[in-house]
Every structure is written in C-alpha cells, then in structure tokens.
Design an enzyme around this catalytic site. Sequence first.
Site, PDB file in Angstrom:
ATOM      1  N   MET A 248       5.366  -0.806 -10.069  1.00 13.58           N
ATOM      2  CA  MET A 248       5.811  -0.560  -8.588  1.00 13.58           C
ATOM      3  C   MET A 248       6.756  -1.244  -8.181  1.00 13.58           C
ATOM      4  O   MET A 248       7.382  -2.233  -8.780  1.00 13.58           O
ATOM      5  CB  MET A 248       4.589  -0.920  -7.847  1.00 13.58           C
ATOM      6  CG  MET A 248       4.112  -2.479  -7.848  1.00 13.58           C
ATOM      7  SD  MET A 248       2.531  -2.707  -6.883  1.00 13.58           S
ATOM      8  CE  MET A 248       1.254  -2.985  -8.324  1.00 13.58           C
TER       9      MET A 248
ATOM     10  N   ASP B  82       6.881  -0.203  -1.549  1.00 16.97           N
ATOM     11  CA  ASP B  82       5.467  -0.686  -1.100  1.00 16.97           C
ATOM     12  C   ASP B  82       4.705   0.541  -1.839  1.00 16.97           C
ATOM     13  O   ASP B  82       4.697   1.375  -1.255  1.00 16.97           O
ATOM     14  CB  ASP B  82       5.239  -0.628   0.236  1.00 16.97           C
ATOM     15  CG  ASP B  82       6.448  -1.773   1.000  1.00 16.97           C
ATOM     16  OD1 ASP B  82       6.114  -3.079   0.735  1.00 16.97           O
ATOM     17  OD2 ASP B  82       7.321  -1.246   1.720  1.00 16.97           O
ATOM     18  N   THR B  83       3.858  -0.029  -2.687  1.00 16.87           N
ATOM     19  CA  THR B  83       3.021   0.672  -3.668  1.00 16.87           C
ATOM     20  C   THR B  83       2.126  -0.065  -4.186  1.00 16.87           C
ATOM     21  O   THR B  83       2.240  -1.319  -4.574  1.00 16.87           O
ATOM     22  CB  THR B  83       4.060   1.439  -4.617  1.00 16.87           C
ATOM     23  OG1 THR B  83       4.964   2.328  -3.831  1.00 16.87           O
ATOM     24  CG2 THR B  83       3.286   2.361  -5.551  1.00 16.87           C
ATOM     25  N   ILE B  84       0.845   0.558  -4.647  1.00 11.96           N
ATOM     26  CA  ILE B  84       0.104  -0.030  -5.578  1.00 11.96           C
ATOM     27  C   ILE B  84       0.002   0.642  -6.977  1.00 11.96           C
ATOM     28  O   ILE B  84       0.183   2.040  -7.032  1.00 11.96           O
ATOM     29  CB  ILE B  84      -1.253  -0.443  -4.997  1.00 11.96           C
ATOM     30  CG1 ILE B  84      -2.010   0.799  -4.604  1.00 11.96           C
ATOM     31  CG2 ILE B  84      -1.103  -1.179  -3.832  1.00 11.96           C
ATOM     32  CD1 ILE B  84      -3.103   1.277  -5.911  1.00 11.96           C
TER      33      ILE B  84
ATOM     34  N   HIS C 144      12.289   1.758  -0.350  1.00 13.13           N
ATOM     35  CA  HIS C 144      11.125   1.679  -0.188  1.00 13.13           C
ATOM     36  C   HIS C 144      10.642   0.607  -1.069  1.00 13.13           C
ATOM     37  O   HIS C 144      11.135   0.804  -2.248  1.00 13.13           O
ATOM     38  CB  HIS C 144      10.081   2.584   0.257  1.00 13.13           C
ATOM     39  CG  HIS C 144       9.269   3.015  -0.966  1.00 13.13           C
ATOM     40  ND1 HIS C 144       9.684   3.593  -2.288  1.00 13.13           N
ATOM     41  CD2 HIS C 144       7.924   2.747  -1.150  1.00 13.13           C
ATOM     42  CE1 HIS C 144       8.651   3.673  -2.995  1.00 13.13           C
ATOM     43  NE2 HIS C 144       7.655   3.376  -2.476  1.00 13.13           N
TER      44      HIS C 144
END
Length: 531
Positions: free
Chosen positions: A434, A352-354, A350
């Site tokens: 991230m 996808d993170t902020i 994965h």
Amino acid sequence: MSWGNRDFMVPGRPVAVGDRGMAATSHPASTLAAVDILRAGGNAVDAAIAAVAVQAVVDPHMTGIGGDCFAIYAPAGGKMIALNGSGRAPAKAELGWFLGKGMTAIAPDSPHAVTVPGAIDAWCRLVADHGSKSLDEIFAAAIRAAEEGFVVTPRVAADWHRYKGRIEKHGLGNEVYLPGGKAPAVGDRMVHPALGKTLRRIAREGRSAFYEGEVAEDIVATLNKAGNLMALDDLATAKPDYVDPIGADYRGHRLWECPPNGQGIAALLIARILEGFDLKDGKLSEADRIHLLAEASKAAYRQRDALVADPAVSPFDTEAFLSDGFVSRLRAQISLEKAAAPEAFDMPLHKDTIYLCVVDRDGNMISFINSIFSAFGSGIYAAKAGVMLQNRGSGFRLIEGHPNAIAPRKRPFHTIIPGMLSKDGKPVMPMGVMGGQYQSTGHVHFISGILDRGLDPQQASDAPRHFAFDGKLSLEPTIAESVAANLKARGHNVVWADEPLGGCQAIWVDHTRGVMFGASDHRKDGFALAV
C-alpha cells in the site's frame, strides 16, 4: 526457497511460519479477526472480509465501508480471478457541468470528489460466490469493535493526529472522530455505534442494506447538501466486475495484477524493464539498484499517466504496452550513470490504503486492498449511516479529451493494486504494498528483494525504500548519506522522506513442503500470524 538466515542479534521481526493457514494485515485486530475465522473453519475469502471489516472500524483514516476495493483470488487448483470493486461517478456527472461552473480540477476535499462506494458490494459478492461463512459471523468482530470500542494503536494514532484537519474541514464527523476536539492518543478507547449499526444491517440484509433504504438515503442526502450530484439510483445500480488478471514474467515467476482502471499495469511494465538488468550482479551497489528502479519507475509512470483510465471508456492494449519492442525502447533509454528528466504528473497524491492477504489450509489465496483514497477520504461523513465517504473522484480530470476526464458512471483512475506471484502456473504469493502512487514501484521493489537478493518476505518488506516520483527521488532515512550523495551526482533530485513509504503484507507458499512464510510491514501496526 530456503530462508532462515536472520541475524538474531539485530532488532527486527521474524518472518511468520506456519502450515495450516495464515493472515497478514497492517493492524493487529484485523489479523486476529482473520485467524479466528480460519480457526473456526472459514476459508481465505471469509477471513479476508472479516479482517477488512475490522480495519474499516479501527483504522478509519486508511479505509472504510465508504471506499473501494480490488481483489485477486486464487482458489486451490482453480482459475485465478480478479474483482474490480471500484465505484463510479454519478450519472449526472457530465464534464460540461463542471466546466460550466469554471472548475479546472476536483479538489481532494471537494464534495464532487465522492464517487459511489464499491467496497460493500464487492465484499458481499466475494462471500456469496467464494465464501463459506455467513456475513453475521464474518462481521461479528467488526461490529463488536464498533459498538463496544477499540483501543488506538501507535501508527493509527500518529496518522489520525497528522490528518485530523481533513475531518475538521467539513466538520460532519468531529463528534465521532475528534471527541473533545482532539485526535485520539495511543491507547485511547474509541467507539463508533452508527457504523456498528450499519454493519449489523449489512450482515442481516446483504448489499441492499447499504445501497438502498436508510443508509443510501443518508449518504445521498449528505452529499446533495454539500453539492454532490449523487442520486439514489447511482447507489442502487452499483456492482463490482469480475475481470481477468494481467501478468508479466520476472525471474522465472509471473507477477499478476488487476487490469486498468488500476495502476497494476505500471508494476508489470517496471518489472519488464528491470528484467533486462542483472540485479543479482554483486558488482551493483545500493545506489545502482536504487537508480535503476527509479529510472524504470519514471519510464513506466509516464506511460501510466498518459494512458491508464476506465477501459470501458478508454480501451487499453495490454499486449502492446508490455510488448518486447515497446519495453526494449524504454529500457534502452536508461543510463546507469545519469538520471533521466523527471516525469510529468497531474494526479492527486494519496497514501492512505490498507492491504491484506490470507491463505487457508486448503491453499486458497486472496490478495485484497481497500481504500478511501486520501486520509479520511473526502472528510464528508454521513452521520446516521456512520460512513466516511471516499474522494476517489479527485482522480478525474476536467479536461476535454483526457483519458480520465469525468463522465457519467465512469470509474476514475485507481492507485490501489493487489498483487499475486506465481511459479510454473501455480500461485505462490499473494502480496501488496500500500502507499498511494508508490504501489507499482513497491510491488517490484518487494519481489526483487526476494527473487534477486534472496531475502525472505519479511526482510524484503523491511528493506529501506525509495521512490522516484513527481520530480523527486524520495529516500527513507535508513539509506546512507553516501548513497544519497552518489544519487545526487547522477542527477537525481534527492529528498528525505518525512514519513514511511508504503506498507507491505505478503504470504509465500512453499508448495513442496506445505509451509507458509508471512510478512507484515514494520512501518505499520500489524503482523502476519499462522493459524
């Protein structure tokens, strides 16, 4: 630190500089929301929650209120603390139930990948315990963005288009996220009234507005219809936990991370391994530096994948993991001339993170990360509540005896990690990189750029990235072909990255002069901004 040697003839953004507070996020609207709160007298916690709430609206494939978060908070003159805001599996999630159905893994888009969202409870806890503003004021910008609309920025548009299939798979969020059947383009205006309504309710009633009542009922009904085992009591009993950060020394500083169930321990192990190499040595080539980080990463990730899980179920011996003897054995296996065998890997990818960080005028610092795991999480959308639900449960294994085997009310392994750097016992930099599995490597690559190479935070963020993972050494295309050839000759399986590796934000505090230096990754849409 003495910075300011930027070549102004070369394209690139400057390091942000200020002395009354600063915020760094990966989206312009989030940074502005944080700065507005700071200017209105709010503190670092108020500003961080305002920023992440906005980003949950304007950057929906990366984060949301249906996800989880972790934070490290360093109050000025006080004790540094960490908050684990990751959610748990449903109480009915017995391993035998899944095995009895012939399942061997939990797919990222499976309804069983959805765990209890922990973010909102953690946001509310941080504000109640350490904030100074009301949730009404903190959520105002996010509510406005959801109800009145926001324009889509370039990186957000690119990712939205790339991952729209995750929404289409279940079809529950098409009307909101794919109006007219298409992902929005740069500059398109989007609205999300259902999310705005839920944020208003949380601002008025607190965490109970999300974990009880209509919102919780819609989440559970949506999940149950899809086959998930979630019950209302799973949401009602959710709670974050304060934990002690864990740390390791690097070049006269100390890197702090949240303890497992996150992978911050792997960042500490990479730092400990590299501490034994002189990365300031001018004789080292770029290929040498990439090779050493790759080898340290492979060694650390092998240990991470075998051992890191929910410590409430699988206790973790941090001291032994970072001990001189253990680190020395791993370091001794690294050859400068030859790549080691690739690491085994059995967890979902994965990216996808902020991540964001804030320092206020009083010197309070917060390092904060929020995620729904894969792009658009599970793709399962609770329409009345306006909540896209995470898929963190895909990190569980359906294997008897595995540290990350799914179990009732168990937390899965997490990739998202906020970081903090200190010097002589005083915090000097909240930071994060991230990017899913890359994050542990990214933390060390970033601080090495500052502490080993003398780069300012923006230069360290801008530096070309590379990641040894899953049998490949991925290089960003800004790395020279000659370097790639050198690495191939050492035995690395070199591939070129098809999208940027991670995204960094950081704020360095020069306590002697009372000055802050901020960075935000050029790979994203955001920026660092002083008050």
